[in-house]
Design a protein around this motif. Structure first.
Motif, short mmCIF file in Angstrom:
data_model
loop_
_atom_site.label_atom_id
_atom_site.label_comp_id
_atom_site.label_asym_id
_atom_site.label_seq_id
_atom_site.Cartn_x
_atom_site.Cartn_y
_atom_site.Cartn_z
N GLU A 99 6.53 21.46 -5.89
CA GLU A 99 6.77 22.12 -7.17
C GLU A 99 8.19 21.81 -7.60
OE1 GLU A 99 7.49 26.61 -8.43
OE2 GLU A 99 5.36 26.22 -8.06
N ARG A 100 8.34 21.34 -8.82
CA ARG A 100 9.66 20.94 -9.32
C ARG A 100 10.01 21.77 -10.54
NH1 ARG A 100 9.52 15.09 -10.81
NH2 ARG A 100 8.58 15.84 -12.73
N ARG A 101 11.21 22.35 -10.52
CA ARG A 101 11.74 23.09 -11.67
C ARG A 101 13.08 22.49 -12.05
NH1 ARG A 101 11.90 28.76 -9.05
NH2 ARG A 101 11.95 27.46 -7.19
N ARG A 154 3.93 20.93 -11.22
CA ARG A 154 3.35 21.01 -9.88
C ARG A 154 2.78 19.63 -9.56
NH1 ARG A 154 2.11 25.27 -6.83
NH2 ARG A 154 2.49 26.65 -8.60
N LYS A 212 0.31 15.30 -11.70
CA LYS A 212 1.21 16.32 -12.25
C LYS A 212 0.31 17.34 -12.95
CE LYS A 212 4.70 12.83 -13.28
NZ LYS A 212 5.56 12.22 -14.32
N LYS A 227 1.36 16.49 -6.87
CA LYS A 227 0.54 16.25 -5.70
C LYS A 227 0.46 14.76 -5.45
CE LYS A 227 -4.00 17.29 -3.68
NZ LYS A 227 -5.32 17.92 -3.92
N LEU A 229 8.90 22.29 -15.83
CA LEU A 229 8.19 22.82 -14.66
C LEU A 229 6.99 21.94 -14.39
CD1 LEU A 229 7.55 24.99 -12.50
CD2 LEU A 229 6.29 26.22 -14.28
N GLN A 269 2.32 20.16 -16.17
CA GLN A 269 3.73 19.89 -16.43
C GLN A 269 4.09 20.56 -17.76
OE1 GLN A 269 6.05 16.06 -15.46
NE2 GLN A 269 5.40 15.77 -17.56
N GLU A 318 2.17 18.50 -1.41
CA GLU A 318 2.35 19.05 -2.74
C GLU A 318 3.80 19.47 -2.92
OE1 GLU A 318 -0.38 22.13 -3.61
OE2 GLU A 318 -2.17 20.92 -3.26
N GLU A 336 10.45 22.40 -4.33
CA GLU A 336 9.78 23.18 -3.30
C GLU A 336 8.87 22.25 -2.52
OE1 GLU A 336 10.22 26.22 -2.46
OE2 GLU A 336 11.48 26.95 -4.11
#
Length: 754
Positions: A441-443, A428, A403, A430, A426, A406, A439, A472
């Motif tokens: 991306e989580r929001r 990112r 992460k 992997k 938020l 984060q 990979e 994403e």
């Protein structure tokens, strides 16, 4: 670790004043009738006595000014320009300093006081009896022959054949000191000569010898140490241990004081199995932060190569340097202006290193390394956090998850009795395994509104929230929306029954209604999986957040009941009952039969010293879990008995734990721990030991056995067995392993019950 004897200073130099800090630093025992004359024995134990100068001195009725000198004598021969002589019962007081002798010669011109008939000198810190002394007040110097001394505040006593002291320092000849009470010399530390240098805050001792009883056990021709609690470069006490992995092992730590706020410790470890190692510890301390660097290096471990060759699930190792093993770890934390930070990163040569040489029970079951860094700001109504997390599995053990970074932010506002707030997230992410890498991306965002109502007779809390999560993925985007409604109500009933006075009966019924719509998505990963806990709270609050990835729908109502009977005089609960039942109101894929969850716990206190508890849980959250546990605890003075039995159906865990410590005779204690895993017939952490605690010596011997490879898919579970011992000389130092820390370490059950 700046707490380990801090370092050489606290172990070898706990001194108090100019002349006495050296004596205090080198602790040894010498028999003295003077020390015996001021020793006040405890009514219960001779060792628990204390030094009391009132046994030889009459208490002073009024305090004298610091500059006023009071002299009393039976006979006075006064010469204003020569040497005056005081004989008979001579005493002199200067502030809190008291001198007593039978003959005292005073040179008024040069301010020299001398006697050859013996003198007793006492103040609030020390008591001293000398055969002969010369005190030069103008030169601020002291010459003493034959001194028996007692350090009143610290409990040390000893003797020096000669002593000379001035403002620059002091020098002892043939000095010895001990922490033992009079007539008991379990250990004695002596030196041929000790020189104190106040300017450099250093003492130098020559011909240092340690005796345990009548046996000479330690000799060093030269020793250098600090006068006060400051640290200085030198050797720390050695450690000796025997275990099944390294055989007989001798550790020789060397401490290097680089500066007041950072230092270095080097520890060579010599092993009879030829797997010698070198440990390094560097510490750095500032006003707002603390850092530690720890490294271990084994140049060669052929026994480990033989072990790898016997494993059928690993390839043969052909590298010429494969027998080298190492570990490197860095920890850092800081706190400044409301900001908090914590960094914990480590690297290791192989997956078995921590299980072989780790210092805690947690190291024995590691299958990877967590590398984390957190920075957060906590305000009155908000919280901000930046973090980086990475799980790096050992070979063949799983998937690498990261992460990086984060970011989380939470804020809430008061609004006409309500609480309005939001939190955002938020990250990112992997993930890497042996076959795939992707990979994400989580929001995430969540808005909530709370209405908390509290009264003496109960409380009501209503909460509504709306959450949005966007994922994403490499080839697609997934969106999740979920709404949660929660109502938690509780009543409180207290009464004092007439026939059980003075006592209190309490009853608290509780109802919790929860509804969360379907926000579940079948993702190809799961970065956030919180620790599964089967507790009363997990039944009453099924929407607890264990991660952002998996949020199953929930629609249930839970009923809880907590009741207790308390003794008001002793302020303890005689009996307590906790009950929780959660019934699903809808059918979901993960619970097609609407299986309820149930929890029951009973806690009792038969006496002030004896408590017990029993619990049963049947919990449904994606999978069905069942757990049972029974605990008992008895504590009275030095006797303790702790035990529990734990069963978990889903995890296939059946473990028992018993921990006892019992005094068997004066100064003798036995203790033992039996922590056993019945599913795999292996000791998790078990030991048996014996301890003797005397007036100034403690001996501990411990047989200790722990799991070496706890990962259950390994070819076999092995045990790490060691014979540990500790010799502690009170007031001086200890040799061997820290047995007491193992004995006093509490082991909780695998899953928290309540």
């Amino acid at each position: 670790m700046i707490d380990r004897l801090d370092k050489l200073g606290q172990k070898w130099a706990p001194g108090t004043a100019l002349v006495w800090c050296c004596v205090l630093s080198l602790t040894v025992g010498a028999e003295s009738d003077f020390a015996k004359s001021i020793w006040r024995t405890s009514s219960t134990n001779y060792c628990d006595g204390q030094y009391d100068v009132s046994l030889i001195l009459e208490p002073q009725t009024e305090e004298s000014p610091a500059e006023e000198v009071t002299v009393q004598a039976d006979h006075v021969e006064l010469h204003l320009k020569g040497t005056s002589r005081l004989t008979g019962d001579v005493s002199l007081r200067l502030g809190d300093l008291y001198l007593a002798t039978t003959k005292l010669e005073i040179d008024a011109i040069d301010q020299i006081f001398s006697t050859s008939d013996g003198m007793t000198i006492v103040n609030e810190n020390f008591a001293l009896h000398v055969d002969a002394t010369t005190i030069e007040a103008k030169a601020r110097s002291l010459q003493v022959r034959g001194a028996d001394f007692v350090l009143l505040q610290d409990g040390y006593r000893g003797r020096a054949e000669r002593l000379s002291a001035n403002d620059a320092g002091a020098e002892f000849e043939k000095v010895s000191i001990t922490y033992c009470p009079p007539e008991i010399n379990s250990w004695l530390l002596s030196a041929g000569r000790i020189r104190l240098d106040r300017a450099q805050n250093i003492a130098v001792a020559r011909d240092v010898q340690l005796r345990v009883g009548r046996l000479p056990t330690f000799y060093i021709p030269y020793l250098r140490f600090p006068l006060t609690g400051a640290r200085t470069t030198g050797m720390l006490p050695p450690n000796f241990e025997r275990n099944s992995l390294r055989g007989y092992e001798l550790a020789l730590p060397i401490y290097i004081n680089l500066a007041p706020n950072y230092d270095l410790t080097l520890t060579p470890r010599l092993s009879s199995q030829q797997n010698h190692s070198l440990e390094t510890e560097f510490r750095y301390l500032t006003r707002v932060s603390q850092s530690e660097f720890h490294a271990v290096f084994l140049p060669s471990d052929d026994e480990y190569l033989d072990y790898l060759a016997s494993r059928i699930d690993r390839p043969l190792v052909s590298s010429a340097n494969s027998s080298r093993r190492w570990y490197v770890g860095v920890q850092h934390n800081f706190a400044v202006d409301g900001w908090l930070g914590d960094v914990d990163y480590s690297f290791v040569s192989d997956e078995d290193f921590l299980r072989d040489f780790g210092g805690s029970i947690d190291d024995l079951g590691r299958v990877g390394l967590w590398r984390t860094a957190y920075v957060s700001k906590l305000g009155r109504d908000y919280q901000l956090m930046f973090s980086s997390e990475r799980f790096e599995p050992f070979r063949y053990w799983g998937t690498s998850v990261s992460k990086l970074p984060q970011i989380e932010y939470q804020h809430q506002f008061p609004l006409f009795g309500f609480k309005l707030g939001f939190d955002t997230h938020l990250a990112r992410l992997k993930s890497v395994d042996l076959e795939d890498e992707f990979e994400v991306e989580r929001r995430h965002g969540n808005v909530f509104l709370k209405l908390p109502l509290r009264r003496t007779w109960g409380q009501l809390s209503i909460e509504s929230s709306r959450a949005y999560t966007w994922f994403e993925l490499p080839n697609e985007r997934q969106t999740r929306h979920s709404t949660t409604l929660k109502m938690d109500s509780r009543l409180i009933f207290d009464r004092m029954p007439v026939n059980l006075a003075p006592s209190m009966q309490s009853l608290e019924p509780r109802v919790v209604y929860v509804k969360r719509d379907s926000g579940h998505r079948h993702l190809p990963f799961s970065f956030d999986v919180g620790p599964r806990s089967v507790t009363m709270d997990s039944i009453m609050n099924p929407t607890r957040l264990t991660g952002y990835d998996q949020l199953p729908p929930v629609h249930s109502i839970a009923f809880g009941l907590s009741g207790s009977l308390s003794d008001l005089n002793e302020r303890r609960k005689l009996l307590e009952l906790q009950l929780a039942v959660s019934a699903p109101l809808e059918t979901f894929d993960y619970n097609p039969h609407k299986t309820p969850s149930f929890g029951l716990a009973l806690l009792g206190s038969l006496t002030v010293d004896l408590q017990w508890s029993a619990a049963y849980f049947r919990y449904f959250d994606l999978i069905r879990e069942e757990a049972n546990e029974f605990r008992i605890r008895y504590q009275l003075n030095q006797t303790r008995i702790n035990g529990w039995l734990r069963y978990e159906q889903e995890a296939e865990t059946l473990q028992s734990y018993v921990d006892i410590a019992v005094p068997v005779a004066q100064g003798w204690n036995i203790y033992g721990r039996w922590h056993h895993d019945w599913e795999h017939d292996a000791h998790v952490d078990s030991y048996v030991g014996v301890e003797f605690s005397g007036c100034c010596m403690e001996y501990r011997l411990l047989w200790h056995r722990t799991i070496r490879y706890e990962w259950l898919q390994s070819e076999r579970i092995q045990s790490r067995t060691g014979l540990r011992f500790e010799l502690s000389m009170k007031g001086l130092t200890s040799f061997g392993d820290n047995v007491l820390s193992i004995v006093n370490r509490n082991i909780n059950s695998p899953v928290k019950v309540y």
